[in-house]
Write a protein that holds these residues in place. Sequence first.
Motif, PDB file in Angstrom:
ATOM      1  N   ALA A 223      13.409   9.268  -9.994  1.00  0.00           N
ATOM      2  CA  ALA A 223      14.734   9.613  -9.486  1.00  0.00           C
ATOM      3  C   ALA A 223      14.672  10.718  -8.440  1.00  0.00           C
ATOM      4  N   ILE A 224      13.699  11.609  -8.571  1.00  0.00           N
ATOM      5  CA  ILE A 224      13.550  12.689  -7.593  1.00  0.00           C
ATOM      6  C   ILE A 224      12.839  12.194  -6.333  1.00  0.00           C
ATOM      7  N   LEU A 225      11.729  11.491  -6.528  1.00  0.00           N
ATOM      8  CA  LEU A 225      10.898  11.101  -5.389  1.00  0.00           C
ATOM      9  C   LEU A 225      11.453   9.908  -4.625  1.00  0.00           C
ATOM     10  N   TYR A 226      12.167   9.010  -5.300  1.00  0.00           N
ATOM     11  CA  TYR A 226      12.599   7.767  -4.664  1.00  0.00           C
ATOM     12  C   TYR A 226      13.488   8.037  -3.450  1.00  0.00           C
ATOM     13  N   TRP A 227      14.467   8.875  -3.631  1.00  0.00           N
ATOM     14  CA  TRP A 227      15.394   9.157  -2.525  1.00  0.00           C
ATOM     15  C   TRP A 227      14.791  10.154  -1.542  1.00  0.00           C
ATOM     16  N   MET A 228      13.878  11.001  -2.032  1.00  0.00           N
ATOM     17  CA  MET A 228      13.226  11.952  -1.143  1.00  0.00           C
ATOM     18  C   MET A 228      12.339  11.233  -0.122  1.00  0.00           C
ATOM     19  N   VAL A 229      11.608  10.216  -0.572  1.00  0.00           N
ATOM     20  CA  VAL A 229      10.732   9.457   0.319  1.00  0.00           C
ATOM     21  C   VAL A 229      11.523   8.526   1.211  1.00  0.00           C
ATOM     22  N   GLY A 230      12.665   8.073   0.735  1.00  0.00           N
ATOM     23  CA  GLY A 230      13.492   7.178   1.534  1.00  0.00           C
ATOM     24  C   GLY A 230      13.150   5.716   1.348  1.00  0.00           C
ATOM     25  N   LEU A 231      12.902   5.299   0.107  1.00  0.00           N
ATOM     26  CA  LEU A 231      12.612   3.902  -0.171  1.00  0.00           C
ATOM     27  C   LEU A 231      13.895   3.081  -0.136  1.00  0.00           C
ATOM     28  N   GLN A 232      13.759   1.784  -0.358  1.00  0.00           N
ATOM     29  CA  GLN A 232      14.906   0.892  -0.213  1.00  0.00           C
ATOM     30  C   GLN A 232      16.064   1.346  -1.106  1.00  0.00           C
ATOM     31  N   ASN A 233      17.231   1.448  -0.498  1.00  0.00           N
ATOM     32  CA  ASN A 233      18.402   1.997  -1.179  1.00  0.00           C
ATOM     33  C   ASN A 233      19.175   0.895  -1.907  1.00  0.00           C
ATOM     34  N   THR A 234      18.534   0.298  -2.906  1.00  0.00           N
ATOM     35  CA  THR A 234      19.182  -0.717  -3.738  1.00  0.00           C
ATOM     36  C   THR A 234      18.911  -0.416  -5.196  1.00  0.00           C
ATOM     37  N   VAL A 235      19.841  -0.800  -6.043  1.00  0.00           N
ATOM     38  CA  VAL A 235      19.712  -0.524  -7.475  1.00  0.00           C
ATOM     39  C   VAL A 235      18.543  -1.306  -8.073  1.00  0.00           C
ATOM     40  N   LEU A 236      18.388  -2.572  -7.659  1.00  0.00           N
ATOM     41  CA  LEU A 236      17.328  -3.398  -8.214  1.00  0.00           C
ATOM     42  C   LEU A 236      15.945  -2.830  -7.903  1.00  0.00           C
ATOM     43  N   ASN A 237      15.735  -2.418  -6.667  1.00  0.00           N
ATOM     44  CA  ASN A 237      14.437  -1.841  -6.300  1.00  0.00           C
ATOM     45  C   ASN A 237      14.158  -0.558  -7.075  1.00  0.00           C
ATOM     46  N   PHE A 238      15.200   0.236  -7.276  1.00  0.00           N
ATOM     47  CA  PHE A 238      15.031   1.478  -8.025  1.00  0.00           C
ATOM     48  C   PHE A 238      14.673   1.190  -9.478  1.00  0.00           C
ATOM     49  N   VAL A 239      15.340   0.229 -10.087  1.00  0.00           N
ATOM     50  CA  VAL A 239      15.073  -0.111 -11.485  1.00  0.00           C
ATOM     51  C   VAL A 239      13.649  -0.645 -11.641  1.00  0.00           C
ATOM     52  N   VAL A 240      13.220  -1.492 -10.710  1.00  0.00           N
ATOM     53  CA  VAL A 240      11.861  -2.029 -10.775  1.00  0.00           C
ATOM     54  C   VAL A 240      10.833  -0.915 -10.627  1.00  0.00           C
ATOM     55  N   MET A 241      11.091   0.018  -9.715  1.00  0.00           N
ATOM     56  CA  MET A 241      10.174   1.143  -9.543  1.00  0.00           C
ATOM     57  C   MET A 241      10.090   1.979 -10.823  1.00  0.00           C
ATOM     58  N   CYS A 242      11.226   2.204 -11.473  1.00  0.00           N
ATOM     59  CA  CYS A 242      11.226   2.951 -12.733  1.00  0.00           C
ATOM     60  C   CYS A 242      10.440   2.207 -13.815  1.00  0.00           C
ATOM     61  N   ALA A 243      10.591   0.880 -13.847  1.00  0.00           N
ATOM     62  CA  ALA A 243       9.873   0.087 -14.851  1.00  0.00           C
ATOM     63  C   ALA A 243       8.366   0.216 -14.671  1.00  0.00           C
ATOM     64  N   PHE A 244       7.900   0.151 -13.436  1.00  0.00           N
ATOM     65  CA  PHE A 244       6.457   0.286 -13.198  1.00  0.00           C
ATOM     66  C   PHE A 244       5.985   1.699 -13.517  1.00  0.00           C
ATOM     67  N   ALA A 245       6.789   2.691 -13.198  1.00  0.00           N
ATOM     68  CA  ALA A 245       6.399   4.068 -13.517  1.00  0.00           C
ATOM     69  C   ALA A 245       6.278   4.264 -15.021  1.00  0.00           C
ATOM     70  N   ILE A 246       7.169   3.652 -15.787  1.00  0.00           N
ATOM     71  CA  ILE A 246       7.138   3.780 -17.237  1.00  0.00           C
ATOM     72  C   ILE A 246       5.886   3.133 -17.814  1.00  0.00           C
ATOM     73  N   VAL A 247       5.607   1.898 -17.412  1.00  0.00           N
ATOM     74  CA  VAL A 247       4.444   1.203 -17.991  1.00  0.00           C
ATOM     75  C   VAL A 247       3.133   1.852 -17.548  1.00  0.00           C
ATOM     76  N   MET A 248       3.097   2.416 -16.348  1.00  0.00           N
ATOM     77  CA  MET A 248       1.895   3.122 -15.931  1.00  0.00           C
ATOM     78  C   MET A 248       1.703   4.391 -16.752  1.00  0.00           C
ATOM     79  N   SER A 249       2.795   5.071 -17.057  1.00  0.00           N
ATOM     80  CA  SER A 249       2.714   6.256 -17.912  1.00  0.00           C
ATOM     81  C   SER A 249       2.246   5.880 -19.315  1.00  0.00           C
ATOM     82  N   LEU A 250       2.738   4.754 -19.833  1.00  0.00           N
ATOM     83  CA  LEU A 250       2.316   4.298 -21.144  1.00  0.00           C
ATOM     84  C   LEU A 250       0.831   3.940 -21.160  1.00  0.00           C
TER      85      LEU A 250
END
Length: 245
Positions: free
Chosen positions: A55-82
Amino acid sequence: MVMSNAMGILSVFASEKQVFEREYGAGYYSLPAFFLSKVGTELPFQLTFPIILVAILYWMVGLQNTVLNFVVMCAFAIVMSLCGTAIGTLAACAFNDLSVALAVVPLLLLPLMIFSGLFVNTGDMYAWLSWIKWVSPMKYGFVGMAKNEYTGLVMCDPKDPTKCITGESVLTNLGFDDQGSILLNLLVVIGIWLALLILSYLALWRSVSSTKSVDFPASPLSKDKRATGKKGDYTAPALTGVSVQ
């Protein structure tokens, strides 16, 4: 994220493992109870912190401004952390010496990171080293995140709007055309996480399987009850050198 989570949980779980082996030998609780409770207590943190980070880095970097892309990015971040947490847990369960585990984990993670496609394109790897990418959770996470961002994206030069490139061409240059869909890469990372948890459980079971149970001596009260078969017949031993008012 994988490296930091693996090294972070490693030292913590290694110290808890010593306590668990002692209490498991005493018969306080079973291995599944400890392992499942440990994974369950760590799970809320592994779900929350990656979302805050994205949530901090996504908008700071300026990635695609869509809800779906943000949710997918969060999902990958979660599974990588796991996955990172599971790797650290596996190392802590497999090695009894913490110093050995701390030395082995970076040696295992660095090749997985180098050949994930982040530093070397997957198409430029030597054939005898290309197999490493297939066992690297970072590779699947990187491919999924890259496809999530670049698919359908058109990037133009601000000084010359006529000079544009598509996100698909970027994926082709990275060698990700034949690396599966976003959903497939996400499922593979989840599968790696589950496999690491199973291996961690088996490693911990192997470690405690040789632990002998500890029989604590019975109290005088329990001995007296077993001998008489009655309740309330136990007489406390006389205290010497103590005056009771």
